[in-house]
Motif scaffolding. Sequence first.
Motif, PDB file in Angstrom:
ATOM      1  N   ASP A   1       0.830  -1.205   0.000  1.00 13.81           N
ATOM      2  CA  ASP A   1       0.000   0.000   0.000  1.00 13.81           C
ATOM      3  C   ASP A   1       0.867   1.259   0.000  1.00 13.81           C
ATOM      4  OD1 ASP A   1      -2.417  -1.444   0.106  1.00 13.81           O
ATOM      5  OD2 ASP A   1      -2.234  -1.656   2.279  1.00 13.81           O
ATOM      6  N   VAL A   2       1.958   1.203   0.759  1.00 14.39           N
ATOM      7  CA  VAL A   2       2.883   2.346   0.805  1.00 14.39           C
ATOM      8  C   VAL A   2       3.517   2.566  -0.557  1.00 14.39           C
ATOM      9  CG1 VAL A   2       4.999   3.250   1.833  1.00 14.39           C
ATOM     10  CG2 VAL A   2       3.362   1.992   3.251  1.00 14.39           C
ATOM     11  N   TYR A   3       3.941   1.488  -1.201  1.00 10.84           N
ATOM     12  CA  TYR A   3       4.556   1.597  -2.519  1.00 10.84           C
ATOM     13  C   TYR A   3       3.560   2.167  -3.542  1.00 10.84           C
ATOM     14  CZ  TYR A   3       8.371  -1.322  -0.739  1.00 10.84           C
ATOM     15  OH  TYR A   3       9.440  -1.809  -0.025  1.00 10.84           O
ATOM     16  N   THR A   4       2.327   1.674  -3.499  1.00 14.90           N
ATOM     17  CA  THR A   4       1.298   2.148  -4.437  1.00 14.90           C
ATOM     18  C   THR A   4       1.010   3.626  -4.229  1.00 14.90           C
ATOM     19  OG1 THR A   4       0.274  -0.053  -4.492  1.00 14.90           O
ATOM     20  CG2 THR A   4      -1.062   1.801  -5.234  1.00 14.90           C
ATOM     21  N   THR A   5       0.894   4.019  -2.963  1.00 17.95           N
ATOM     22  CA  THR A   5       0.618   5.419  -2.645  1.00 17.95           C
ATOM     23  C   THR A   5       1.745   6.324  -3.126  1.00 17.95           C
ATOM     24  OG1 THR A   5      -0.696   4.817  -0.700  1.00 17.95           O
ATOM     25  CG2 THR A   5       0.185   7.058  -0.783  1.00 17.95           C
ATOM     26  N   LEU A   6       2.975   5.934  -2.832  1.00 21.20           N
ATOM     27  CA  LEU A   6       4.115   6.759  -3.215  1.00 21.20           C
ATOM     28  C   LEU A   6       4.286   6.822  -4.729  1.00 21.20           C
ATOM     29  CD1 LEU A   6       6.793   5.749  -0.545  1.00 21.20           C
ATOM     30  CD2 LEU A   6       5.471   7.866  -0.673  1.00 21.20           C
ATOM     31  N   ARG A   7       3.984   5.719  -5.415  1.00 22.19           N
ATOM     32  CA  ARG A   7       4.153   5.716  -6.873  1.00 22.19           C
ATOM     33  C   ARG A   7       3.218   6.715  -7.529  1.00 22.19           C
ATOM     34  NH1 ARG A   7       2.065   2.027 -11.537  1.00 22.19           N
ATOM     35  NH2 ARG A   7       3.487   2.681 -13.187  1.00 22.19           N
TER      36      ARG A   7
ATOM     37  N   LEU B   1      10.066   8.182  -7.962  1.00 17.58           N
ATOM     38  CA  LEU B   1       9.069   7.385  -7.240  1.00 17.58           C
ATOM     39  C   LEU B   1       8.185   6.605  -8.202  1.00 17.58           C
ATOM     40  CD1 LEU B   1       7.923   9.874  -4.448  1.00 17.58           C
ATOM     41  CD2 LEU B   1       9.292   7.813  -4.152  1.00 17.58           C
ATOM     42  N   TYR B   2       7.734   7.284  -9.260  1.00 14.79           N
ATOM     43  CA  TYR B   2       6.800   6.645 -10.184  1.00 14.79           C
ATOM     44  C   TYR B   2       7.445   5.481 -10.938  1.00 14.79           C
ATOM     45  CZ  TYR B   2       3.394   6.004 -13.918  1.00 14.79           C
ATOM     46  OH  TYR B   2       2.486   5.463 -14.794  1.00 14.79           O
ATOM     47  N   SER B   3       8.648   5.684 -11.434  1.00 11.74           N
ATOM     48  CA  SER B   3       9.312   4.634 -12.208  1.00 11.74           C
ATOM     49  C   SER B   3       9.962   3.582 -11.322  1.00 11.74           C
ATOM     50  CB  SER B   3      10.366   5.260 -13.133  1.00 11.74           C
ATOM     51  OG  SER B   3      11.352   5.954 -12.380  1.00 11.74           O
ATOM     52  N   GLY B   4      10.506   4.009 -10.185  1.00 10.22           N
ATOM     53  CA  GLY B   4      11.220   3.080  -9.315  1.00 10.22           C
ATOM     54  C   GLY B   4      10.320   2.112  -8.578  1.00 10.22           C
ATOM     55  N   LEU B   5       9.076   2.508  -8.333  1.00 12.28           N
ATOM     56  CA  LEU B   5       8.162   1.651  -7.569  1.00 12.28           C
ATOM     57  C   LEU B   5       7.155   0.929  -8.448  1.00 12.28           C
ATOM     58  CD1 LEU B   5       7.431   4.039  -4.553  1.00 12.28           C
ATOM     59  CD2 LEU B   5       8.993   2.088  -4.626  1.00 12.28           C
ATOM     60  N   LYS B   6       7.360   0.982  -9.756  1.00 13.61           N
ATOM     61  CA  LYS B   6       6.411   0.382 -10.695  1.00 13.61           C
ATOM     62  C   LYS B   6       6.221  -1.104 -10.453  1.00 13.61           C
ATOM     63  CE  LYS B   6       5.331   0.104 -15.611  1.00 13.61           C
ATOM     64  NZ  LYS B   6       5.762   0.495 -16.994  1.00 13.61           N
ATOM     65  N   SER B   7       7.301  -1.812 -10.207  1.00 16.04           N
ATOM     66  CA  SER B   7       7.228  -3.263 -10.027  1.00 16.04           C
ATOM     67  C   SER B   7       6.748  -3.666  -8.640  1.00 16.04           C
ATOM     68  CB  SER B   7       8.598  -3.894 -10.293  1.00 16.04           C
ATOM     69  OG  SER B   7       9.567  -3.381  -9.389  1.00 16.04           O
ATOM     70  N   ARG B   8       6.777  -2.751  -7.700  1.00 16.02           N
ATOM     71  CA  ARG B   8       6.401  -3.077  -6.319  1.00 16.02           C
ATOM     72  C   ARG B   8       4.989  -2.643  -5.954  1.00 16.02           C
ATOM     73  NH1 ARG B   8      11.790  -1.520  -2.724  1.00 16.02           N
ATOM     74  NH2 ARG B   8      13.322  -2.687  -3.974  1.00 16.02           N
ATOM     75  N   SER B   9       4.398  -1.774  -6.751  1.00 15.72           N
ATOM     76  CA  SER B   9       3.068  -1.252  -6.433  1.00 15.72           C
ATOM     77  C   SER B   9       1.991  -2.104  -7.078  1.00 15.72           C
ATOM     78  CB  SER B   9       2.942   0.199  -6.921  1.00 15.72           C
ATOM     79  OG  SER B   9       3.092   0.267  -8.327  1.00 15.72           O
ATOM     80  N   GLY B  10       0.776  -1.967  -6.556  1.00 13.88           N
ATOM     81  CA  GLY B  10      -0.362  -2.699  -7.099  1.00 13.88           C
ATOM     82  C   GLY B  10      -1.393  -1.743  -7.668  1.00 13.88           C
ATOM     83  N   ASP B  11      -2.589  -2.252  -7.870  1.00 15.49           N
ATOM     84  CA  ASP B  11      -3.681  -1.424  -8.377  1.00 15.49           C
ATOM     85  C   ASP B  11      -4.105  -0.429  -7.307  1.00 15.49           C
ATOM     86  OD1 ASP B  11      -3.673  -2.810 -10.760  1.00 15.49           O
ATOM     87  OD2 ASP B  11      -5.150  -4.287 -10.051  1.00 15.49           O
ATOM     88  N   ILE B  12      -4.427   0.770  -7.727  1.00 16.28           N
ATOM     89  CA  ILE B  12      -4.807   1.804  -6.783  1.00 16.28           C
ATOM     90  C   ILE B  12      -6.231   1.585  -6.287  1.00 16.28           C
ATOM     91  CG2 ILE B  12      -5.600   3.376  -8.605  1.00 16.28           C
ATOM     92  CD1 ILE B  12      -4.564   5.678  -6.874  1.00 16.28           C
ATOM     93  N   LYS B  13      -6.411   1.729  -4.993  1.00 19.25           N
ATOM     94  CA  LYS B  13      -7.720   1.601  -4.359  1.00 19.25           C
ATOM     95  C   LYS B  13      -8.094   2.945  -3.724  1.00 19.25           C
ATOM     96  CE  LYS B  13      -6.912  -3.293  -3.341  1.00 19.25           C
ATOM     97  NZ  LYS B  13      -6.809  -4.330  -2.274  1.00 19.25           N
TER      98      LYS B  13
END
Length: 268
Positions: free
Chosen positions: A8-14, A59-71
Amino acid sequence: MRYIHRNDVYTTLRYLGVIMMAIGVMNLIPIIIDLIYLEFNFARYLVGGGLSICLGYTLYSGLKSRSGDIKLKHAMLISSLAWLYAAVSGAVIISDCLNLEFLSGILENMSALTGTGATIFSDVEILPRSILFFRSLEQWIGGLGVVVMLIGILTGLGSASSKLYQSEAREERLKPSIKNTLKKTMEIYSIYTILGIILLFLAGMPLFDSICTCFTTISTGGMGIKNANIGYYNNDLIYLVSMFLMILGATSFMVHYKIIKTKGKIIN
């Protein structure tokens, strides 16, 4: 069970990174005014805006693989953090340009972005024109909401747009999809702004003043570029135009759209 996980943190930051890039672009716009009036503060805007863009992209490019769908929970966090980040980012620039205390800079920027209209300056006429324009621009963007305005000019967010739109406590739709709703909202807001600038200029206000004043009236923010605000011009026609713009800005875009569509001026 934890409600917020690492993902969730990764998705939010991305997705916050996307907003940070857009805020960085916003911080670069006053460079145009700075160069026109030779105020030589462009380096401060360039550094502030450039760092915001770089950090957001990282943040956007670096966390692409770690983030999920936004809720929706992610979107609400992003919305809250975006307002705070926009105020802090602008405060860095204003505080550096004017040698202000950082906390005072945050207050001034948050007041502008939220359309509060309160200011820490007792004499705004001594401020650089780029700063006056920056404050006005922040009010104009804040008039629709920082998140709504910024995602309205971004592409490729897909379903994230819907979640971010809801996070601003907005449910109204001008079109079936959020993307088209944002596009139409931006279109109407831009048309009103251009119309307001033209009317104020024709009423006798200088072009720079017309732009800044329109930004602050259409957003109902009210931060003037003169100590006496609109009273400085002592012009009844300017008063009437300003009132007209404030009424437009305070009225729901949904109402405007339905009226225009009824008259057949908007073709789907």
